[in-house]
Every structure is written in structure tokens, then in C-alpha cells.
Design a protein around this motif. Sequence first.
Motif, PDB file in Angstrom:
ATOM      1  N   ASP A   7       0.815  -1.210   0.000  1.00 52.12           N
ATOM      2  CA  ASP A   7       0.000   0.000   0.000  1.00 52.12           C
ATOM      3  C   ASP A   7       0.852   1.265   0.000  1.00 52.12           C
ATOM      4  O   ASP A   7       0.465   2.293  -0.523  1.00 52.12           O
ATOM      5  CB  ASP A   7      -0.920   0.034   1.221  1.00 52.12           C
ATOM      6  CG  ASP A   7      -2.047  -0.974   1.123  1.00 52.12           C
ATOM      7  OD1 ASP A   7      -2.379  -1.392   0.000  1.00 52.12           O
ATOM      8  OD2 ASP A   7      -2.598  -1.339   2.174  1.00 52.12           O
ATOM      9  N   GLU A   8       2.022   1.212   0.612  1.00 59.26           N
ATOM     10  CA  GLU A   8       2.874   2.387   0.789  1.00 59.26           C
ATOM     11  C   GLU A   8       4.124   2.336  -0.083  1.00 59.26           C
ATOM     12  O   GLU A   8       5.128   2.947   0.243  1.00 59.26           O
ATOM     13  CB  GLU A   8       3.280   2.523   2.262  1.00 59.26           C
ATOM     14  CG  GLU A   8       2.110   2.648   3.211  1.00 59.26           C
ATOM     15  CD  GLU A   8       1.261   3.887   2.945  1.00 59.26           C
ATOM     16  OE1 GLU A   8       1.825   4.939   2.611  1.00 59.26           O
ATOM     17  OE2 GLU A   8       0.029   3.792   3.071  1.00 59.26           O
ATOM     18  N   GLY A   9       4.122   1.619  -1.148  1.00 57.73           N
ATOM     19  CA  GLY A   9       5.322   1.542  -1.968  1.00 57.73           C
ATOM     20  C   GLY A   9       5.050   0.827  -3.267  1.00 57.73           C
ATOM     21  O   GLY A   9       3.928   0.407  -3.517  1.00 57.73           O
ATOM     22  N   PRO A  10       6.027   0.685  -4.094  1.00 57.19           N
ATOM     23  CA  PRO A  10       7.389   1.194  -3.924  1.00 57.19           C
ATOM     24  C   PRO A  10       7.438   2.719  -4.040  1.00 57.19           C
ATOM     25  O   PRO A  10       6.538   3.325  -4.602  1.00 57.19           O
ATOM     26  CB  PRO A  10       8.164   0.532  -5.062  1.00 57.19           C
ATOM     27  CG  PRO A  10       7.147   0.241  -6.106  1.00 57.19           C
ATOM     28  CD  PRO A  10       5.861  -0.008  -5.374  1.00 57.19           C
ATOM     29  N   VAL A  11       8.504   3.305  -3.499  1.00 57.22           N
ATOM     30  CA  VAL A  11       8.683   4.751  -3.506  1.00 57.22           C
ATOM     31  C   VAL A  11       9.284   5.141  -4.852  1.00 57.22           C
ATOM     32  O   VAL A  11      10.446   4.873  -5.129  1.00 57.22           O
ATOM     33  CB  VAL A  11       9.603   5.196  -2.351  1.00 57.22           C
ATOM     34  CG1 VAL A  11       9.805   6.697  -2.382  1.00 57.22           C
ATOM     35  CG2 VAL A  11       9.032   4.756  -1.023  1.00 57.22           C
ATOM     36  N   MET A  12       8.452   5.726  -5.726  1.00 57.81           N
ATOM     37  CA  MET A  12       8.945   6.184  -7.021  1.00 57.81           C
ATOM     38  C   MET A  12       7.984   7.206  -7.609  1.00 57.81           C
ATOM     39  O   MET A  12       6.811   7.247  -7.259  1.00 57.81           O
ATOM     40  CB  MET A  12       9.151   5.026  -7.990  1.00 57.81           C
ATOM     41  CG  MET A  12       7.934   4.232  -8.318  1.00 57.81           C
ATOM     42  SD  MET A  12       8.400   2.847  -9.377  1.00 57.81           S
ATOM     43  CE  MET A  12       6.861   1.959  -9.386  1.00 57.81           C
ATOM     44  N   CYS A  13       8.518   8.036  -8.504  1.00 58.65           N
ATOM     45  CA  CYS A  13       7.736   9.090  -9.129  1.00 58.65           C
ATOM     46  C   CYS A  13       7.149   8.622 -10.454  1.00 58.65           C
ATOM     47  O   CYS A  13       7.490   7.569 -10.958  1.00 58.65           O
ATOM     48  CB  CYS A  13       8.624  10.310  -9.374  1.00 58.65           C
ATOM     49  SG  CYS A  13       9.116  11.111  -7.845  1.00 58.65           S
ATOM     50  N   PHE A  14       6.290   9.451 -11.025  1.00 58.63           N
ATOM     51  CA  PHE A  14       5.738   9.166 -12.342  1.00 58.63           C
ATOM     52  C   PHE A  14       6.838   9.160 -13.399  1.00 58.63           C
ATOM     53  O   PHE A  14       7.900   9.748 -13.211  1.00 58.63           O
ATOM     54  CB  PHE A  14       4.710  10.228 -12.730  1.00 58.63           C
ATOM     55  CG  PHE A  14       3.401  10.120 -12.009  1.00 58.63           C
ATOM     56  CD1 PHE A  14       2.667   8.951 -12.028  1.00 58.63           C
ATOM     57  CD2 PHE A  14       2.900  11.199 -11.314  1.00 58.63           C
ATOM     58  CE1 PHE A  14       1.449   8.849 -11.379  1.00 58.63           C
ATOM     59  CE2 PHE A  14       1.680  11.118 -10.665  1.00 58.63           C
ATOM     60  CZ  PHE A  14       0.961   9.943 -10.691  1.00 58.63           C
ATOM     61  N   ASN A  15       6.548   8.555 -14.542  1.00 61.49           N
ATOM     62  CA  ASN A  15       7.478   8.601 -15.658  1.00 61.49           C
ATOM     63  C   ASN A  15       7.488  10.014 -16.253  1.00 61.49           C
ATOM     64  O   ASN A  15       6.727  10.884 -15.842  1.00 61.49           O
ATOM     65  CB  ASN A  15       7.127   7.535 -16.705  1.00 61.49           C
ATOM     66  CG  ASN A  15       5.766   7.746 -17.331  1.00 61.49           C
ATOM     67  OD1 ASN A  15       5.312   8.867 -17.522  1.00 61.49           O
ATOM     68  ND2 ASN A  15       5.096   6.661 -17.665  1.00 61.49           N
ATOM     69  N   ALA A  16       8.351  10.229 -17.242  1.00 63.23           N
ATOM     70  CA  ALA A  16       8.535  11.571 -17.802  1.00 63.23           C
ATOM     71  C   ALA A  16       7.257  12.144 -18.411  1.00 63.23           C
ATOM     72  O   ALA A  16       6.931  13.310 -18.193  1.00 63.23           O
ATOM     73  CB  ALA A  16       9.656  11.543 -18.835  1.00 63.23           C
ATOM     74  N   ALA A  17       6.525  11.341 -19.177  1.00 65.30           N
ATOM     75  CA  ALA A  17       5.298  11.839 -19.824  1.00 65.30           C
ATOM     76  C   ALA A  17       4.256  12.248 -18.781  1.00 65.30           C
ATOM     77  O   ALA A  17       3.635  13.307 -18.892  1.00 65.30           O
ATOM     78  CB  ALA A  17       4.727  10.779 -20.762  1.00 65.30           C
ATOM     79  N   LYS A  18       4.059  11.430 -17.761  1.00 56.23           N
ATOM     80  CA  LYS A  18       3.074  11.759 -16.716  1.00 56.23           C
ATOM     81  C   LYS A  18       3.514  12.988 -15.925  1.00 56.23           C
ATOM     82  O   LYS A  18       2.698  13.823 -15.552  1.00 56.23           O
ATOM     83  CB  LYS A  18       2.882  10.578 -15.766  1.00 56.23           C
ATOM     84  CG  LYS A  18       2.175   9.411 -16.385  1.00 56.23           C
ATOM     85  CD  LYS A  18       0.709   9.692 -16.523  1.00 56.23           C
ATOM     86  CE  LYS A  18      -0.003   8.438 -17.001  1.00 56.23           C
ATOM     87  NZ  LYS A  18      -1.318   8.694 -17.518  1.00 56.23           N
TER      88      LYS A  18
END
Length: 90
Positions: A7-18
Motif C-alpha cells: 500500500d505504501e510503496g514502492p517509492v517512485m515518481c511518475f514517468n517523464a510523460a506523466k
Amino acid sequence: SYSYSQDEGPVMCFNAAKTWQTGWMNNGKQVNMNIGGSGATDNCLETDITGQADYDIDLDQTIIVKMNKPSGRDLFLMYNKKTGINSGTL
């Protein structure tokens, strides 16, 4: 529904397009360029790319590049360094 069992992961950001579409880097951290031209400077960009996890709002850094194609889908470039807010990047 997400494709991760946590529920709390993985810790990562959106890709470049998003990231571009959400407007999170609208503070001058993005570069918009045209590709597919035939001029001497078309299709060229010389810059350093800073990962999202390392960017500083007070510095002049390029975080994301959008390459506008004359036809078809545009291309997006971003460095996803596996640290900090991106520590869960696979």
C-alpha cells in the motif's frame, strides 16, 4: 487498482510523460524542443539532466525534456535516479 502488493510503496515518481502532463515541473525545469527537422540545429540539445530526486527549485536545472515530433507521439526524457523520492525505482 495498482500492480504492487504494498500500500505504501514502492517509492517512485511518475514517468517523464506523466510528470510533464501533471505540470509538476512548470517552474522552468522543463525543456520543449522540436525534432524531425532538417536544419543544422534541429534535433540537437546540449544540457545536463538532473534527476527528480536531486533537483533544487532555486537552481537552474533541466529535469525533463519533451521532444515534439512532427507526427506521431512526442517523446519525453527524464533521469530517474534510484534515490530519495525514487528509491523504489525498478
